[in-house]
Design a protein around this motif. Structure first.
Motif, PDB file in Angstrom:
ATOM      1  N   MET A 160      -1.721  -7.626   7.435  1.00 23.10           N
ATOM      2  CA  MET A 160      -2.775  -7.539   8.464  1.00 23.10           C
ATOM      3  C   MET A 160      -3.323  -8.925   8.759  1.00 23.10           C
ATOM      4  SD  MET A 160      -6.069  -5.057   8.614  1.00 23.10           S
ATOM      5  CE  MET A 160      -7.636  -5.593   9.292  1.00 23.10           C
ATOM      6  N   LEU A 201      -5.953   5.545   9.879  1.00 20.96           N
ATOM      7  CA  LEU A 201      -7.393   5.363   9.679  1.00 20.96           C
ATOM      8  C   LEU A 201      -8.217   6.557  10.177  1.00 20.96           C
ATOM      9  CD1 LEU A 201      -7.735   1.587  10.726  1.00 20.96           C
ATOM     10  CD2 LEU A 201      -7.446   2.518   8.431  1.00 20.96           C
ATOM     11  N   ASN A 253      -9.035 -11.148  12.164  1.00 22.52           N
ATOM     12  CA  ASN A 253      -9.561 -10.748  13.467  1.00 22.52           C
ATOM     13  C   ASN A 253     -10.883 -11.444  13.708  1.00 22.52           C
ATOM     14  OD1 ASN A 253      -7.720  -8.346  14.287  1.00 22.52           O
ATOM     15  ND2 ASN A 253      -8.204  -8.010  12.128  1.00 22.52           N
ATOM     16  N   LEU A 279     -15.674  -3.784   4.089  1.00 19.21           N
ATOM     17  CA  LEU A 279     -14.870  -3.443   5.261  1.00 19.21           C
ATOM     18  C   LEU A 279     -14.936  -4.577   6.289  1.00 19.21           C
ATOM     19  CD1 LEU A 279     -13.202  -0.961   5.955  1.00 19.21           C
ATOM     20  CD2 LEU A 279     -15.183  -0.001   7.125  1.00 19.21           C
ATOM     21  N   PRO A 299      -2.052   1.582   7.302  1.00 18.47           N
ATOM     22  CA  PRO A 299      -2.572   2.899   6.922  1.00 18.47           C
ATOM     23  C   PRO A 299      -3.187   3.661   8.097  1.00 18.47           C
ATOM     24  CG  PRO A 299      -3.315   1.203   5.389  1.00 18.47           C
ATOM     25  CD  PRO A 299      -2.629   0.494   6.503  1.00 18.47           C
ATOM     26  N   ILE A 337     -10.516   0.697  -0.236  1.00 23.72           N
ATOM     27  CA  ILE A 337      -9.584   0.305   0.825  1.00 23.72           C
ATOM     28  C   ILE A 337      -8.608  -0.742   0.289  1.00 23.72           C
ATOM     29  CG2 ILE A 337     -11.095   0.855   2.776  1.00 23.72           C
ATOM     30  CD1 ILE A 337     -11.669  -2.237   2.910  1.00 23.72           C
ATOM     31  N   TRP A 388       0.856  -1.192   0.000  1.00 18.94           N
ATOM     32  CA  TRP A 388       0.000   0.000   0.000  1.00 18.94           C
ATOM     33  C   TRP A 388       0.887   1.235   0.000  1.00 18.94           C
ATOM     34  CZ3 TRP A 388       0.115   3.106   4.557  1.00 18.94           C
ATOM     35  CH2 TRP A 388       0.812   2.526   5.633  1.00 18.94           C
ATOM     36  N   LEU A 404     -15.884   2.972  11.957  1.00 18.03           N
ATOM     37  CA  LEU A 404     -14.905   3.331  10.911  1.00 18.03           C
ATOM     38  C   LEU A 404     -15.572   4.140   9.801  1.00 18.03           C
ATOM     39  CD1 LEU A 404     -12.791   0.026  10.629  1.00 18.03           C
ATOM     40  CD2 LEU A 404     -12.142   2.169  11.752  1.00 18.03           C
TER      41      LEU A 404
HETATM   42  C1  HEC Z   1      -0.318  -6.554  12.214  1.00 12.75           C
HETATM   43  C2  HEC Z   1      -0.737  -5.242  11.842  1.00 12.75           C
HETATM   44  C3  HEC Z   1      -2.213  -4.955  11.678  1.00 12.75           C
HETATM   45  C4  HEC Z   1      -3.233  -5.196  12.578  1.00 12.75           C
HETATM   46  C5  HEC Z   1      -3.150  -5.869  13.922  1.00 12.75           C
HETATM   47  C6  HEC Z   1      -4.421  -4.654  11.958  1.00 12.75           C
HETATM   48  N1  HEC Z   1      -4.132  -4.112  10.744  1.00 12.75           N
HETATM   49 FE1  HEC Z   1      -5.407  -3.215   9.512  1.00 12.75          FE
HETATM   50  N2  HEC Z   1      -3.979  -3.040   8.096  1.00 12.75           N
HETATM   51  C7  HEC Z   1      -2.662  -3.405   8.256  1.00 12.75           C
HETATM   52  C8  HEC Z   1      -1.957  -3.227   7.026  1.00 12.75           C
HETATM   53  C9  HEC Z   1      -0.495  -3.497   6.765  1.00 12.75           C
HETATM   54  C10 HEC Z   1      -2.911  -2.750   6.093  1.00 12.75           C
HETATM   55  C11 HEC Z   1      -2.675  -2.445   4.622  1.00 12.75           C
HETATM   56  C12 HEC Z   1      -2.884  -3.716   3.854  1.00 12.75           C
HETATM   57  C13 HEC Z   1      -2.739  -3.588   2.367  1.00 12.75           C
HETATM   58  O1  HEC Z   1      -3.456  -2.781   1.752  1.00 12.75           O
HETATM   59  O2  HEC Z   1      -1.916  -4.319   1.815  1.00 12.75           O
HETATM   60  C14 HEC Z   1      -4.155  -2.634   6.819  1.00 12.75           C
HETATM   61  C15 HEC Z   1      -5.322  -2.128   6.263  1.00 12.75           C
HETATM   62  C16 HEC Z   1      -6.467  -1.877   6.980  1.00 12.75           C
HETATM   63  C17 HEC Z   1      -7.623  -1.162   6.483  1.00 12.75           C
HETATM   64  C18 HEC Z   1      -7.746  -0.567   5.072  1.00 12.75           C
HETATM   65  C19 HEC Z   1      -7.253   0.874   5.115  1.00 12.75           C
HETATM   66  C20 HEC Z   1      -7.132   1.514   3.766  1.00 12.75           C
HETATM   67  O3  HEC Z   1      -7.356   2.725   3.679  1.00 12.75           O
HETATM   68  O4  HEC Z   1      -6.797   0.842   2.801  1.00 12.75           O
HETATM   69  C21 HEC Z   1      -8.535  -1.113   7.485  1.00 12.75           C
HETATM   70  C22 HEC Z   1      -9.901  -0.455   7.443  1.00 12.75           C
HETATM   71  C23 HEC Z   1      -7.963  -1.797   8.610  1.00 12.75           C
HETATM   72  N3  HEC Z   1      -6.717  -2.240   8.280  1.00 12.75           N
HETATM   73  C24 HEC Z   1      -8.607  -1.954   9.830  1.00 12.75           C
HETATM   74  C25 HEC Z   1      -8.100  -2.719  10.877  1.00 12.75           C
HETATM   75  C26 HEC Z   1      -8.828  -3.040  12.056  1.00 12.75           C
HETATM   76  C27 HEC Z   1     -10.237  -2.578  12.370  1.00 12.75           C
HETATM   77  C28 HEC Z   1      -8.026  -3.814  12.827  1.00 12.75           C
HETATM   78  C29 HEC Z   1      -8.336  -4.473  14.175  1.00 12.75           C
HETATM   79  C30 HEC Z   1      -9.478  -5.325  14.207  1.00 12.75           C
HETATM   80  C31 HEC Z   1      -6.761  -3.968  12.107  1.00 12.75           C
HETATM   81  N4  HEC Z   1      -6.853  -3.277  10.924  1.00 12.75           N
HETATM   82  C32 HEC Z   1      -5.658  -4.665  12.571  1.00 12.75           C
HETATM   83  C33 HEC Z   1      -2.081  -3.877   9.407  1.00 12.75           C
HETATM   84  C34 HEC Z   1      -2.788  -4.275  10.535  1.00 12.75           C
END
Ligand code: HEC
Ligand SMILES: [Cu+2]
Length: 335
Positions: A314, A277, A317, A298, A275, A286, A130, A331
Motif C-alpha cells: 500500500m 474493507l 496517501n 488508522l 483487504p 489492522i 496479510w 472507515l
Molecule cells: C496499491 C494498492 C493500495 C492502495 C492504493 C491502497 N491500499 Fe490500503 N491496503 C493495501 C494492501 C496490500 C493492504 C494490506 C497491507 C498489509 O497488511 O500488509 C492494505 C491495507 C489497508 C487497511 C488495513 C485493512 C486491514 O484490515 O488490515 C486499510 C484500512 C486500508 N488499506 C485503507 C486504505 C485507504 C483508505 C486507501 C486510500 C487512501 C488505501 N488503503 C489505498 C493496498 C492498497
C-alpha cells in the motif's frame, strides 16, 4: 509419582511462554500434536539420561592417568560383552525410532481424520503480507470476505482451504493446528476444530519477504449464536453514511487511489488487491495484527503505511487533515 509431577510442572512452565503455544491445545488437532510432543519429549529425555549414565559409568570405571600408556590386552570375554551391549543398544534405538514413527503416523491420521457433512468452509489466501479469508457460498451475495480475523463456531469442525496469491506462506496457529503451507497455484485442505471459546493467535511460519514478521492473524472461536450474528453482519453491504462527515469520508475514499486496491461492498470500490474493507470497523486490529484498529493508528496507516510496515503493497496517501479525519471516521463506521 514424581515423574507425573515433573510433567505437570513442565507443562505449567510452558504456559508462560506467550500466546503462541502448541502446549495449550484448543481442539482435537492441537491435542493430538501436543500428545505426540510429550511422548517424543519423554522418550528422548529417557535416552538422554541413559546415555549420560552410561558415559559416566564407563568414565568412572576405567579411570587411568594419561601419562602412561596402558598395555594392550586381548580380552575376548570383554569384547564379546561389548559387542553384545552395542548390539542391544542399536536394536533398542531402532525399535524406539519405529515406535515414534508409528505414533507419528497415528497422530497424523487422527489430526486429519475429522469429517463432517456440513462443515464451515473458509478459503484462506496468503498475500504479502496479510491473510484473505473467504467463506465461500454458491450464491455470491452469501459469500463473506474478510482479512486477518477469522471467526469460527466453537466445537464445530471447520475446513480450511489454502492458497497463495504470491509466494509460499505458512498458516500456523499453534493452539489450533500444526503449520500448513500455502502454495501459489496449489490448493489443499485441512480440518480444524476449536473447543474452547477465545481468540487464538497465528503467524506466518514460512519466510515470505520483508514483512514476514508482520503477517499475523487471529482465530476467534465463539458460540454458535455469536458466530451466526457475526456472519449475518459480515454479509451485509457497507453501512450508508449518515452524516456530512461520513459522506465526505466515503467521497474521499472513492476519489482516491483506495478504489484501485480495496473493496467496499455497496460502493463502486471493488478491487481485491488489498483487504476487503466492507466491515473493516469490526476488526480488532489492522495490517495483519500490526496496529490496533483505533482512529489514530488508522490515520497513521493511511498517511504512511510504509512507516509501520516497510515494503508492503500500500502506497502512502497525502491527504489534507480534513479529508483524512472524514475518511477515518467513515472507515470506523464500517462495522
Ligand atoms: C496499491 C494498492 C493500495 C492502495 C492504493 C491502497 N491500499 Fe490500503 N491496503 C493495501 C494492501 C496490500 C493492504 C494490506 C497491507 C498489509 O497488511 O500488509 C492494505 C491495507 C489497508 C487497511 C488495513 C485493512 C486491514 O484490515 O488490515 C486499510 C484500512 C486500508 N488499506 C485503507 C486504505 C485507504 C483508505 C486507501 C486510500 C487512501 C488505501 N488503503 C489505498 C493496498 C492498497
Ligand atoms: Cu507469509
Amino acid at each position: 509419582m514424581t515423574l507425573a509431577r515433573l510433567h505437570s510442572g513442565l507443562a505449567l512452565l510452558a504456559q508462560f511462554t506467550g500466546e503462541h503455544n502448541s502446549l495449550h491445545p484448543a481442539g482435537p488437532q492441537a491435542s493430538g500434536i501436543e500428545w505426540l510432543y510429550w511422548v517424543v519429549f519423554w522418550i528422548t529425555f529417557a535416552a538422554f539420561v541413559l546415555v549420560v549414565a552410561g558415559f559416566t559409568r564407563a568414565a568412572v570405571r576405567n579411570r587411568s592417568s594419561t601419562s602412561e600408556m596402558l598395555p594392550l590386552v586381548r580380552d575376548l570375554e570383554g569384547d564379546r560383552r561389548a559387542s553384545w551391549a552395542v548390539g542391544t543398544a542399536v536394536f533398542i534405538t531402532v525399535l524406539t525410532l519405529f515406535a515414534v514413527l508409528f505414533m507419528s503416523i497415528i497422530t497424523g491420521k487422527k489430526v486429519e481424520g475429522l469429517t463432517s457433512k456440513n462443515p464451515v468452509t473458509i478459503q484462506i489466501t496468503g498475500h504479502q503480507w496479510w491473510w484473505e479469508a473467504v467463506y465461500p457460498n454458491t450464491q455470491a451475495d452469501q459469500t463473506i470476505t474478510t482479512a486477518n480475523e477469522i471467526h469460527v463456531p466453537v466445537g464445530k469442525p471447520v475446513v480450511i482451504l489454502t492458497n497463495s496469491a504470491d509466494v509460499i506462506h505458512s498458516f500456523w496457529a499453534p493452539s489450533v493446528h500444526g503449520k500448513r503451507d500455502l502454495l501459489p497455484g496449489y490448493s489443499s485442505a485441512f480440518w480444524i476444530q476449536i473447543d474452547k471459546p477465545g481468540t487464538y493467535a497465528g503467524r506466518c511460519a514460512e519466510f515470505c519477504g520483508l514483512q514476514h514478521a508482520h503477517m499475523g492473524f487471529s482465530i476467534v472461536a465463539e458460540d454458535q449464536d455469536t458466530f451466526q450474528r457475526w456472519e449475518a453482519q459480515q454479509l451485509k453491504p457497507a453501512v450508508e453514511p449518515n452524516s456530512s462527515e461520513t459522506v465526505r469520508g466515503r467521497q474521499v475514499f472513492l476519489t482516491h487511489a483506495c478504489v484501485m486496491c480495496h473493496t467496499i461492498r455497496g460502493t463502486d470500490a471493488g478491487s481485491r488487491m488489498g483487504p476487503d474493507l466492507t466491515h473493516v470497523g469490526s476488526r480488532r486490529m489492522i495490517a495483519a495484527e500490526t496496529l490496533p484498529n483505533t482512529p489514530g493508528a488508522l490515520a497513521a496507516w493511511i498517511i504512511d503505511p510504509q512507516r509501520s510496515k516497510p515494503g508492503n503493497k500500500m502506497a502512502p496517501n497525502l491527504l489534507n487533515p480534513g479529508d483524512l479525519g472524514a475518511l477515518v471516521t467513515y472507515l470506523g463506521t464500517l462495522q
